[in-house]
Write a protein that holds these residues in place. Structure first.
Motif, PDB file in Angstrom:
ATOM      1  N   TYR A  35       0.826  -1.205   0.000  1.00  0.00           N
ATOM      2  CA  TYR A  35       0.000   0.000   0.000  1.00  0.00           C
ATOM      3  C   TYR A  35       0.867   1.265   0.000  1.00  0.00           C
ATOM      4  O   TYR A  35       0.582   2.222  -0.729  1.00  0.00           O
ATOM      5  CB  TYR A  35      -0.938   0.010   1.207  1.00  0.00           C
ATOM      6  N   GLU A  66      -2.518   1.374  -3.550  1.00  0.00           N
ATOM      7  CA  GLU A  66      -3.749   0.632  -3.845  1.00  0.00           C
ATOM      8  C   GLU A  66      -4.575   0.471  -2.575  1.00  0.00           C
ATOM      9  O   GLU A  66      -4.071   0.036  -1.546  1.00  0.00           O
ATOM     10  CB  GLU A  66      -3.425  -0.751  -4.410  1.00  0.00           C
ATOM     11  N   ASP A  67      -5.853   0.819  -2.677  1.00  0.00           N
ATOM     12  CA  ASP A  67      -6.734   0.710  -1.514  1.00  0.00           C
ATOM     13  C   ASP A  67      -6.996  -0.740  -1.122  1.00  0.00           C
ATOM     14  O   ASP A  67      -7.198  -1.032   0.058  1.00  0.00           O
ATOM     15  CB  ASP A  67      -8.062   1.419  -1.790  1.00  0.00           C
TER      16      ASP A  67
END
Length: 70
Positions: free
Chosen positions: A26, A31-32
């Motif tokens: 992350y 990226e969530d």
């Protein structure tokens, strides 16, 4: 209880390592989905840590009470 300690250490490490890995992903990618996975593994780690603490504590209380009665 030795088996229990080793088993819980394994379970906690199995939750901590993926959490750290996904948090690293992350941080570098943003990226969530990786953040959500890191949070889920971190939650599992907290649950297993509290479970280990409670079982250890109450196990000692039960053994102590058993030894007092006998």
């Amino acid at each position: 209880m030795t088996f229990f300690y080793w088993f819980m250490a394994f379970v906690m490490a199995a939750s901590l390592l993926p959490s750290a890995l996904f948090m690293g992903i992350y941080v570098f990618t943003g990226e969530d989905e990786a953040f959500l996975r890191a949070r889920k593994f971190w939650t599992f780690l907290r649950v297993f840590t509290l479970l280990c603490f409670n079982v250890t504590l109450w196990g000692h209380v039960i053994v102590g009470a058993w030894q007092l009665l006998h």
